[in-house]
Scaffold this motif. Sequence first.
Motif, PDB file in Angstrom:
ATOM      1  N   UNK A  38       0.829  -1.215   0.000  1.00  0.00           N
ATOM      2  CA  UNK A  38       0.000   0.000   0.000  1.00  0.00           C
ATOM      3  C   UNK A  38       0.860   1.261   0.000  1.00  0.00           C
ATOM      4  N   UNK A  39       0.266   2.341  -0.531  1.00  0.00           N
ATOM      5  CA  UNK A  39       0.965   3.630  -0.578  1.00  0.00           C
ATOM      6  C   UNK A  39       0.418   4.531   0.517  1.00  0.00           C
ATOM      7  N   UNK A  40       1.305   4.997   1.396  1.00  0.00           N
ATOM      8  CA  UNK A  40       0.897   5.976   2.418  1.00  0.00           C
ATOM      9  C   UNK A  40       1.403   7.341   1.978  1.00  0.00           C
ATOM     10  N   UNK A  41       0.590   8.349   2.193  1.00  0.00           N
ATOM     11  CA  UNK A  41       1.014   9.708   1.832  1.00  0.00           C
ATOM     12  C   UNK A  41       1.186  10.539   3.099  1.00  0.00           C
ATOM     13  N   UNK A  42       2.302  11.219   3.199  1.00  0.00           N
ATOM     14  CA  UNK A  42       2.553  12.067   4.359  1.00  0.00           C
ATOM     15  C   UNK A  42       3.197  13.375   3.926  1.00  0.00           C
ATOM     16  N   UNK A  43       2.878  14.437   4.683  1.00  0.00           N
ATOM     17  CA  UNK A  43       3.570  15.713   4.498  1.00  0.00           C
ATOM     18  C   UNK A  43       4.659  15.802   5.569  1.00  0.00           C
ATOM     19  N   UNK A  44       5.881  16.096   5.154  1.00  0.00           N
ATOM     20  CA  UNK A  44       6.988  16.289   6.101  1.00  0.00           C
ATOM     21  C   UNK A  44       7.253  17.786   6.199  1.00  0.00           C
ATOM     22  N   UNK A  63       4.668  31.686   4.161  1.00  0.00           N
ATOM     23  CA  UNK A  63       3.603  30.745   3.773  1.00  0.00           C
ATOM     24  C   UNK A  63       4.192  29.353   3.559  1.00  0.00           C
ATOM     25  N   UNK A  64       3.403  28.331   3.933  1.00  0.00           N
ATOM     26  CA  UNK A  64       3.873  26.948   3.744  1.00  0.00           C
ATOM     27  C   UNK A  64       4.065  26.674   2.263  1.00  0.00           C
ATOM     28  N   UNK A  65       5.155  26.021   1.937  1.00  0.00           N
ATOM     29  CA  UNK A  65       5.512  25.834   0.532  1.00  0.00           C
ATOM     30  C   UNK A  65       5.715  24.333   0.242  1.00  0.00           C
ATOM     31  N   UNK A  66       4.659  23.650  -0.275  1.00  0.00           N
ATOM     32  CA  UNK A  66       4.832  22.228  -0.608  1.00  0.00           C
ATOM     33  C   UNK A  66       5.734  22.066  -1.826  1.00  0.00           C
ATOM     34  N   UNK A  67       6.625  21.089  -1.764  1.00  0.00           N
ATOM     35  CA  UNK A  67       7.535  20.785  -2.880  1.00  0.00           C
ATOM     36  C   UNK A  67       7.068  19.492  -3.550  1.00  0.00           C
ATOM     37  N   UNK A  68       7.628  19.144  -4.697  1.00  0.00           N
ATOM     38  CA  UNK A  68       7.197  17.903  -5.361  1.00  0.00           C
ATOM     39  C   UNK A  68       7.448  16.690  -4.468  1.00  0.00           C
ATOM     40  N   UNK A  69       6.487  15.740  -4.431  1.00  0.00           N
ATOM     41  CA  UNK A  69       6.650  14.556  -3.571  1.00  0.00           C
ATOM     42  C   UNK A  69       7.695  13.593  -4.115  1.00  0.00           C
ATOM     43  N   UNK A  70       8.220  12.763  -3.230  1.00  0.00           N
ATOM     44  CA  UNK A  70       9.088  11.662  -3.659  1.00  0.00           C
ATOM     45  C   UNK A  70       8.742  10.435  -2.824  1.00  0.00           C
ATOM     46  N   UNK A  71       9.187   9.262  -3.308  1.00  0.00           N
ATOM     47  CA  UNK A  71       8.742   8.019  -2.664  1.00  0.00           C
ATOM     48  C   UNK A  71       9.886   7.332  -1.944  1.00  0.00           C
ATOM     49  N   UNK A  72       9.572   6.688  -0.830  1.00  0.00           N
ATOM     50  CA  UNK A  72      10.551   5.873  -0.104  1.00  0.00           C
ATOM     51  C   UNK A  72       9.915   4.507   0.154  1.00  0.00           C
ATOM     52  N   UNK A  73      10.654   3.445  -0.164  1.00  0.00           N
ATOM     53  CA  UNK A  73      10.076   2.101  -0.049  1.00  0.00           C
ATOM     54  C   UNK A  73      10.413   1.422   1.265  1.00  0.00           C
ATOM     55  N   UNK A  74       9.407   0.799   1.885  1.00  0.00           N
ATOM     56  CA  UNK A  74       9.610  -0.096   3.024  1.00  0.00           C
ATOM     57  C   UNK A  74       9.179  -1.492   2.583  1.00  0.00           C
ATOM     58  N   UNK A  75       9.496  -2.500   3.411  1.00  0.00           N
ATOM     59  CA  UNK A  75       9.123  -3.865   3.039  1.00  0.00           C
ATOM     60  C   UNK A  75       7.609  -3.985   2.866  1.00  0.00           C
ATOM     61  N   UNK A  76       6.857  -3.354   3.747  1.00  0.00           N
ATOM     62  CA  UNK A  76       5.410  -3.586   3.748  1.00  0.00           C
ATOM     63  C   UNK A  76       4.580  -2.473   3.123  1.00  0.00           C
ATOM     64  N   UNK A  77       5.205  -1.340   2.874  1.00  0.00           N
ATOM     65  CA  UNK A  77       4.439  -0.256   2.241  1.00  0.00           C
ATOM     66  C   UNK A  77       5.383   0.732   1.576  1.00  0.00           C
ATOM     67  N   UNK A  78       4.790   1.591   0.763  1.00  0.00           N
ATOM     68  CA  UNK A  78       5.559   2.673   0.153  1.00  0.00           C
ATOM     69  C   UNK A  78       5.096   3.981   0.785  1.00  0.00           C
ATOM     70  N   UNK A  79       6.050   4.879   0.971  1.00  0.00           N
ATOM     71  CA  UNK A  79       5.718   6.147   1.609  1.00  0.00           C
ATOM     72  C   UNK A  79       5.950   7.277   0.614  1.00  0.00           C
ATOM     73  N   UNK A  80       4.875   8.023   0.320  1.00  0.00           N
ATOM     74  CA  UNK A  80       5.037   9.194  -0.534  1.00  0.00           C
ATOM     75  C   UNK A  80       5.198  10.414   0.368  1.00  0.00           C
ATOM     76  N   UNK A  81       6.337  11.052   0.236  1.00  0.00           N
ATOM     77  CA  UNK A  81       6.673  12.182   1.120  1.00  0.00           C
ATOM     78  C   UNK A  81       6.562  13.485   0.335  1.00  0.00           C
ATOM     79  N   UNK A  82       5.723  14.383   0.831  1.00  0.00           N
ATOM     80  CA  UNK A  82       5.675  15.725   0.255  1.00  0.00           C
ATOM     81  C   UNK A  82       6.352  16.673   1.235  1.00  0.00           C
TER      82      UNK A  82
END
Length: 368
Positions: free
Chosen positions: A231-237, A288-307
């Motif tokens: 599964x893909x989890x999405x998070x803002x860092x 003002x908060x400035x979101x940048x393009x997301x990137x992905x990091x893989x774990x064994x059980x899920x993928x993490x999309x980091x914005x």
Amino acid sequence: MSPPPALALAPPLLAWFAQAGRHDLPWKQPATPYRVWLSEIMLQQTQVQTVLPYFERFLETFPTLEALAAAPLDAVLSLWSGLGYYARARNLHRCAQTLVRDHGGVFPEDPEILVTLPGIGQSTANAIAAQAFNRRAPILDGNVKRVLSRYFAVDGWPGTRAVTETLWAYADAETPGHAPAAYTQAIMDLGALICRRKAHCARCPVQAGCASFRTGTVDQRPAPRPKRERPLKRRFFLFVFDADGALWLAPRPPEGIWGGLLGVPELETLPELGSVLETLGPPSSLSPAQPLPPFEHGFTHFRLEITPVHVHLTGRPKVEAFYAPATWETLPLPAPLKRHLRTLTTARSQSHVENGVLPLFPKGTGRA
Ligand code: SF4
């Protein structure tokens, strides 16, 4: 398939190892329990080439078990940063403290006692007993699983209990009573150098007895892990920089992903941003908060999309935990965070930022 006569592997393997084995690995010179244990923990899920510089740095900083036990966890995690699977570093530290407190700073020789220590599973316990104390103790790490499943044509994914039990039985039957330390290193070397994912059977010292080679089925073993969608989890860092370009960081909870490392606030949705920023200063002092393009990091059980979301403070922050760019490389940070910060520092030194965004800090290295 019934097991073949014992010790089919050991004679050709030991002869090959004497000529072609990896005798120059630093944890072999000398193979003290402390060095062997350290290397075994680092080599779990990690290649030798990656481990080598970490091993050297660890020994320089913590030359003895006592030095490691007495060190703060942060210092251990800092040195581990980039090796991944941080539970290993936390267990390493706990294990050192347990050995000093309960065992007088001496490694037990018995694998059944070693296996009770933090972070030491059965194969690791046996590997330490074999290599540091020359005890007969079979090992079954990833390399050995691959060799045995091919040599004895064991079908099925080695992650299942039934296949693992079969492989343990072969590992036990094949481990010789004489020269167990050499045999242990030899079978690990065979897996690392010859019986790799893409096997070099033409150069293999045990080819004559290999069931998979004989039947032309080498590529079918070991069976891969059954496919399942991660599964893909999405998070803002949230990256908050102060006026000097220093970054706000806080310790993550001790357990769970990246436990005990430093991190930035992690949000499921952007509206959560407000309450986090309230802890830092009045809204007028924040860019003002400035979101940048997301990137992905893989774990064994899920993928993490980091914005990544960047915010800059112009006023004085209410909290003090800001870290200057000059310190980032040495901090215990999760790998994707470190990667992002490297991109920033590189972009800063080149006076540009990818994607046309200029979210960086003013001149100066900030506070230490
Ligand atoms: S013959 Fe090939 S498959 Fe068999 S053990 Fe050797 S390298 Fe591995």
